[in-house]
Design an enzyme around this catalytic site. Structure first.
Site, PDB file in Angstrom:
ATOM      1  N   TYR A 107      -0.225 -46.524   4.015  1.00 57.40           N
ATOM      2  CA  TYR A 107       1.213 -46.799   3.905  1.00 57.40           C
ATOM      3  C   TYR A 107       1.629 -47.408   2.574  1.00 57.40           C
ATOM      4  CZ  TYR A 107       2.847 -45.312   8.460  1.00 57.40           C
ATOM      5  OH  TYR A 107       3.232 -44.542   9.535  1.00 57.40           O
ATOM      6  N   GLU A 136     -20.913 -44.792  26.432  1.00 55.99           N
ATOM      7  CA  GLU A 136     -19.998 -43.897  25.718  1.00 55.99           C
ATOM      8  C   GLU A 136     -18.539 -44.193  26.018  1.00 55.99           C
ATOM      9  OE1 GLU A 136     -18.600 -39.207  25.625  1.00 55.99           O
ATOM     10  OE2 GLU A 136     -20.472 -39.701  26.618  1.00 55.99           O
ATOM     11  N   ASP A 160     -22.140 -39.169  28.700  1.00 58.72           N
ATOM     12  CA  ASP A 160     -21.891 -38.023  29.578  1.00 58.72           C
ATOM     13  C   ASP A 160     -22.975 -36.967  29.397  1.00 58.72           C
ATOM     14  OD1 ASP A 160     -19.559 -39.094  30.612  1.00 58.72           O
ATOM     15  OD2 ASP A 160     -18.242 -38.023  29.222  1.00 58.72           O
TER      16      ASP A 160
END
Length: 420
Positions: free
Chosen positions: A163, A249, A301
């Site tokens: 920015y 995770e 997973d």
């Protein structure tokens, strides 16, 4: 006269904890704790040997790595670079950046280090060229902003940096990419530039550490845990009676472990980056592993992306291979959820998901990676996943009960030393 007293409803044995699949196989907690103590002692003894570094190896390919540097050193390097540009301009040659290439072709997996490093190929980024003038301008602007941070000794986020000059940078991905280029050019870690990402990762469990002078007890941080500080240089005095670090995770599994206070039953430190690993979480994990000398077990997973996330923590990401020495945590053990667990724990078909064509392609691509080929267990599990075309999230275990993860699955995994 009929007996109008209410009859007690018979207990449904199917709801009893004893009916949870495989719970009968669990030994006492003390037996599991003894297994974990043995693992911890093994890791602690192996940590006594000095780890190999890139400079210890006589590689045929030249490679480069960055180092942690002080603000004054970074400032001096920027000033020397700009001075060389000024001399080049006055000599009528214009100026250009020599930027180390971070393309896939310039990456090298080093088996001895078990991580990805950056080779020594560089590309020229001249200002007086239509194709590179904008990137050269952005690079110069980033250097100017970093120089200001060095002078003021302050930290800013990557978003703050973007920015400061939105019209020039156009998109934060562009300023982020050039920030990594600047790290390579100056030969320093990104954290040495005092530019950090917003807080993302969290930690809970048997860990006490100082954060900018304040002592933090991670057993007293509630379910949410303690946000991992974005600048690792303010973290120190780590103390722990944990037996291992559990790397998770996803946020959902982390919340279950935190709410059940799994770290009290089996002394551990639970950490998550809530998905894709960020730099702060990777640095924090490396610091814990190095200082506390604890084993790291990973819960991800059962899909190709879970394994990719695990590999980023362990072997590094290709995007930041120039800093893999600081960002990678060696010898992370894959605890679960593994493809073989789907049948082993009898996870119902309705809780499994079919892999998409992209999932299968990602899995096959991973099988071609050197860091996967090195681990025969990973190859076997990933091959099973691709062959079965099935995947599952950690939450699939909830089919047996919301607390099955903490009550049965993880304790049994730890008891059986079922990790890769």
């Amino acid at each position: 006269m009929a007996d109008k007293r209410k009859r007690r409803r018979p207990v449904d044995d199917s709801d009893s904890d004893s009916e949870l699949p495989f719970k009968s196989k669990l030994k006492s907690d003390s037996a599991i704790l003894q297994t974990l103590k043995t693992l911890k002692d093994s890791v602690a003894s192996s940590s006594e040997t000095k780890p190999l570094t890139l400079s210890d190896l006589n590689l045929s390919t030249a490679c480069r790595e960055v180092t942690d540097r002080s603000l004054s050193s970074v400032q001096s390097s920027i000033e020397s670079l700009i001075l060389s540009f000024a001399h080049s301009i006055l000599a009528g040659n214009g100026f250009s950046f020599s930027v180390p290439s971070r393309s896939s072709a310039n990456q090298l997996y080093v088996p001895e280090l078990d991580r990805i490093v950056l080779k020594d190929k560089s590309a020229v980024r001249p200002f007086a060229n239509v194709s590179s003038v904008r990137k050269a301008t952005v690079s110069t602007r980033i250097l100017q902003l970093i120089h200001q941070l060095c002078l003021k000794s302050i930290h800013v986020t990557k978003r703050d940096l973007f920015y400061t000059d939105v019209k020039l940078f156009q998109d934060q991905t562009q300023s982020d990419a050039v920030l990594d280029d600047v790290s390579c050019i100056l030969g320093c870690t990104r954290s040495s530039l005092n530019v950090v990402a917003a807080e993302k990762g969290v930690v809970v469990g048997r860990l006490i550490f100082s954060d900018n002078g304040d002592m933090i007890d991670c057993t007293k941080m509630g379910m949410g845990g303690k946000a991992i500080p974005p600048n690792i240089d303010r973290v120190g005095d780590m103390q722990s009676d944990a037996l291992f670090i559990l790397l998770v995770e996803k946020d959902a599994a982390y919340m279950r472990l935190a709410e059940d206070r799994f770290y009290n039953r089996f002394p551990c430190i639970i950490v998550t980056a809530k998905g894709q690993p960020d730099v702060a979480t990777r640095l924090f994990l490396k610091k814990m592993k190095t200082e506390l000398k604890l084993p790291v077990l990973a819960l991800v997973d059962s899909d190709p992306y879970g394994l990719k996330i695990l590999s980023v923590y362990g072997c590094g990401s290709k995007n930041m291979s120039y800093d893999s020495a600081n960002l990678t945590t060696p010898d992370i053990k894959w605890l679960g959820i593994r493809p073989s667990d789907l049948d082993k724990y009898k996870i119902p078909e309705q809780c499994r998901l079919p892999m998409t064509e992209q999932d299968i392609k990602t899995g096959k691509d991973l099988l071609e990676e050197d860091f996967v080929k090195k681990n025969s267990g990973w190859v076997e599990e990933l091959s099973l996943m691709v062959k079965s075309k099935q995947k599952a999230e950690i939450q699939a275990l909830s089919t047996f009960g919301f607390q099955y993860l903490t009550e049965v699955y993880l304790p049994l995994k730890l008891q059986q030393k079922d990790w890769l």
